[in-house]
Structures are given as structure tokens and as C-alpha cells.
Design a protein around this motif. Structure first.
Motif, PDB file in Angstrom:
ATOM      1  N   UNK A 264       0.777  -1.400  -0.273  1.00 22.00           N
ATOM      2  CA  UNK A 264       0.431   0.220   0.125  1.00 22.00           C
ATOM      3  C   UNK A 264       1.115   1.191  -0.183  1.00 22.00           C
ATOM      4  N   UNK A 265       0.363   2.502  -0.761  1.00 27.46           N
ATOM      5  CA  UNK A 265       1.533   3.664  -0.952  1.00 27.46           C
ATOM      6  C   UNK A 265       0.915   4.379   0.980  1.00 27.46           C
ATOM      7  N   UNK A 266       2.343   4.616   0.361  1.00 27.85           N
ATOM      8  CA  UNK A 266       3.240   6.018   1.624  1.00 27.85           C
ATOM      9  C   UNK A 266       3.385   7.686   1.449  1.00 27.85           C
ATOM     10  N   UNK A 267       2.981   7.656   2.135  1.00 34.93           N
ATOM     11  CA  UNK A 267       3.089   9.587   1.609  1.00 34.93           C
ATOM     12  C   UNK A 267       4.401   9.927   2.321  1.00 34.93           C
ATOM     13  N   UNK A 268       5.028  10.562   1.310  1.00 37.75           N
ATOM     14  CA  UNK A 268       6.529  11.337   1.370  1.00 37.75           C
ATOM     15  C   UNK A 268       6.337  12.356   2.390  1.00 37.75           C
ATOM     16  N   UNK A 269       7.091  12.800   3.180  1.00 36.45           N
ATOM     17  CA  UNK A 269       6.846  13.853   3.930  1.00 36.45           C
ATOM     18  C   UNK A 269       6.125  13.588   5.397  1.00 36.45           C
ATOM     19  N   UNK A 270       6.238  12.754   6.034  1.00 40.88           N
ATOM     20  CA  UNK A 270       5.155  12.660   6.554  1.00 40.88           C
ATOM     21  C   UNK A 270       5.471  11.388   7.288  1.00 40.88           C
ATOM     22  N   UNK A 271       4.859  11.447   8.658  1.00 40.32           N
ATOM     23  CA  UNK A 271       5.164  10.303   9.665  1.00 40.32           C
ATOM     24  C   UNK A 271       3.970   8.672  10.002  1.00 40.32           C
ATOM     25  N   UNK A 272       4.656   7.507  10.137  1.00 41.58           N
ATOM     26  CA  UNK A 272       3.387   6.652   9.947  1.00 41.58           C
ATOM     27  C   UNK A 272       3.972   5.667  11.480  1.00 41.58           C
ATOM     28  N   UNK A 273       2.792   4.454  11.190  1.00 43.99           N
ATOM     29  CA  UNK A 273       3.122   3.026  12.290  1.00 43.99           C
ATOM     30  C   UNK A 273       4.248   2.283  11.776  1.00 43.99           C
ATOM     31  N   UNK A 274       5.021   1.488  11.544  1.00 40.89           N
ATOM     32  CA  UNK A 274       5.358   0.272  10.966  1.00 40.89           C
ATOM     33  C   UNK A 274       4.846  -1.138  11.615  1.00 40.89           C
ATOM     34  N   UNK A 275       4.604  -1.624  11.407  1.00 39.42           N
ATOM     35  CA  UNK A 275       3.476  -2.820  12.538  1.00 39.42           C
ATOM     36  C   UNK A 275       4.773  -3.189  12.679  1.00 39.42           C
ATOM     37  N   UNK A 276       4.529  -4.082  13.617  1.00 40.60           N
ATOM     38  CA  UNK A 276       5.626  -5.855  13.403  1.00 40.60           C
ATOM     39  C   UNK A 276       5.457  -6.877  12.273  1.00 40.60           C
TER      40      UNK A 276
END
Length: 306
Positions: free
Chosen positions: A58-70
Motif C-alpha cells: 500500500x502506498x505511503x505518503x512521503x514527508x510524513x510519519x507512519x506506524x511500521x507494524x511488526x
């Protein structure tokens, strides 16, 4: 040894701002990212040169913060513009310091490039907030660089100095964390006398003129002394623009006064400490499992939030 550290210090500060933590360690991605997996859920921020990023496809937005699940796979592709992207983990990396830093300095033999299968320990992360974004400073397409006179500027003929600020230069394919070569439109800038000088201290931003007359703009892993004349020095506030100039990008130079350079430096330092972030508004079409996302600040489903 030279200073080392992030080629784009602004991107490092942006990553910290998105995670609401002090600037620290990050992975510097030179032109291309890779595949990453964390053993535990963690927060990440993506900044610097924009790159295509996906989390489990799934695409992630650049210049942003996210959760990376285990266990989830983060894939980062090539740079869409610029050169250096940054992957900043919440809390940073739990690595020993060498000479007061945790960064690699390849030219000095400190640390090394990461290889497939490498594992990096994460430091404790006291933060929880993610889902933030920012408007990055435009620095990925070349442009104007402000320059201070150097000790050898006066050695270059007046006509040559005038041509230097009028001409357009193209970022050459030769370049790394030590510096980049720029190609002039016309003839080079070599001197008939004084091309070799007594080796003396040099600093990031110095614009050296070697024998072929094509300038080299030095960056944070530059050598500490050199014997080529310098036509000027790019001010620190504009070095992120130098580092993020991809091959073929156009660069220009303009001499400024010491007062103007100090004013720009003060503004640059203020900007590093006052980066504005805001909530990331997502497109529901990019969120196939809405229950896995934090739709209202502080409300999550299960143990994960994004």
C-alpha cells in the motif's frame, strides 16, 4: 577529519519534527531505498528526496510519519527528484557513539554502507504520535546558490568572476558525499598562474577549481586540506540544495556579502528548529482496512495506530 553527518541536514530536522523528537539518527538513502522490516512495531518518518514508498504494497505518503507494524515490509524505491532520502525511526537507533556521533563517515573509515541482511537496534521511543505531514522546502531542482568570496577569489580575473555569476552550470554525474562536480556552459575557470597553491584548510561549501576548470562544490565528507584555488564558498544554508542536486540539474551562483550570509544562516537555524507539521489527511481509497488506522487523534483499533 571533516564534519560528516547528513548530506541534507534539513531533511534530518524534518524527520525529527514529524516524530516530535530531537534530531538524531536516520538512514540516509542515496538515490534509492530498499526493503525494511522491523521486529517490533515502531514509528517512522520519510523525508528528503521524494521516493516511492509502500507498506505491504500500500502506498505511503512521503514527508510524513507512519506506524511500521511488526513484521510488515516497507519498500522504498528510487528518488523521483533530488538525491538523498531519509528514513527516521522513532527514538533513533541504539548504536554506540564514535567521536561524539552515531553516523558513518565513509571517507574517514568510520562505519560502512549498509548491506542486505544488516540489523540495526532501535532505541527506546517515548513518542506515540504519527500521521503528521509537512510542506518541504523546495531544494530538489537546483537553482541559485549564495556564495561568499574565499581567500583565492581575487586571484581569478574580474571577467572570469563576472562570468561565474552569469553562467548556468549543470550538475555532473561525478559526485558523492565529498562533493559534486558542476559543468559550465562555456570554457572552464582554470588559472594561468596560481592554479596550484600551498595546501590549506578547506570547508564544506568551498568551490574548488581543479586543472580542468570545472568547479567542484565540496560537501560534508570533503577532505580537510587542499591545494586547488577556490573561487568562493557556498553558504551553509544553501548546502542542502547542493546535496540534493541530481545529475543534469541546473545550478547558478551569486556572490553575497558577509552580512547577508550571516542573516541567511540565522534564518536557516531558526527554520531547523521551527518546522511546522500538521495532521496528514488521507484518501480513504488508499486505506483498504480503515479499522487499522487512527481516524481521530488518540483513537486506535487494537494495538496499532498510523
Amino acid at each position: 577529519m571533516s564534519r560528516g553527518g547528513a548530506a541534507d541536514r534539513l531533511a534530518l530536522a524534518e524527520g525529527a519534527a514529524l516524530l516530535r523528537q530531537p534530531p538524531g539518527t536516520a538512514l540516509e538513502l542515496a538515490g534509492y531505498g530498499g526493503r525494511f522490516r522491523a521486529d517490533v512495531a515502531c514509528r517512522i518518518a520519510l523525508t528528503g528526496a521524494p521516493m516511492r514508498a509502500t507498506l505491504e504494497g500500500a502506498p505511503l505518503t512521503w514527508n510524513a510519519s507512519h506506524v511500521l507494524p511488526a513484521g510488515a515490509v516497507l519498500e522504498i524505491g528510487g528518488a523521483l527528484s533530488g538525491v538523498y532520502g531519509y528514513l527516521t525511526p522513532g527514538g533513533g537507533f541504539d548504536l554506540p557513539e564514535e567521536l561524539g556521533a552515531r553516523s558513518a563517515h565513509l571517507n574517514a573509515g568510520l562505519g560502512r554502507l549498509l548491506e542486505a541482511g544488516d540489523r540495526l537496534p532501535l532505541a527506546a521511543d517515548k513518542g506515540r504520535e504519527t500521521g503528521l505531514t509537512l510542506d518541504p522546502v523546495d531544494r530538489f531542482g537546483g537553482g541559485l546558490l549564495r556564495v561568499l568570496p574565499s581567500l583565492q577569489t581575487g586571484m581569478f580575473p574580474e571577467e572570469m568572476r563576472a562570468r561565474f555569476v552569469e553562467e548556468r552550470f549543470a550538475r555532473d554525474s561525478r559526485g558523492n558525499r565529498m562533493g559534486i562536480r558542476v559543468t559550465p556552459e562555456g570554457e572552464g575557470y582554470g588559472l594561468t598562474e596560481g592554479q596550484s597553491i600551498v595546501s590549506e584548510v578547506i570547508t564544506p561549501g568551498d568551490i574548488q577549481i581543479p586543472g580542468d576548470g570545472a568547479p567542484y562544490v565540496l560537501l560534508y565528507e570533503c577532505q580537510t586540506t587542499g591545494g586547488y584555488p577556490r573561487i568562493g564558498t557556498v553558504i551553509p544554508a544553501d548546502l542542502p540544495r547542493v546535496a540534493q542536486a541530481a545529475p543534469g540539474v541546473e545550478l547558478r551562483f551569486r556572490f553575497v556579502s558577509r552580512a547577508e550570509a550571516l542573516e541567511a544562516e540565522a534564518g536557516y537555524r531558526r527554520a531547523l528548529g521551527a518546522i511546522a507539521v500538521r495532521p496528514l489527511v488521507r484518501d480513504p481509497a488508499d486505506m483498504p482496512d480503515l479499522l487499522s488506522h487512527s481516524l481521530i487523534s488518540g483513537v486506535t483499533a487494537g494495538e496499532e495506530h498510523s
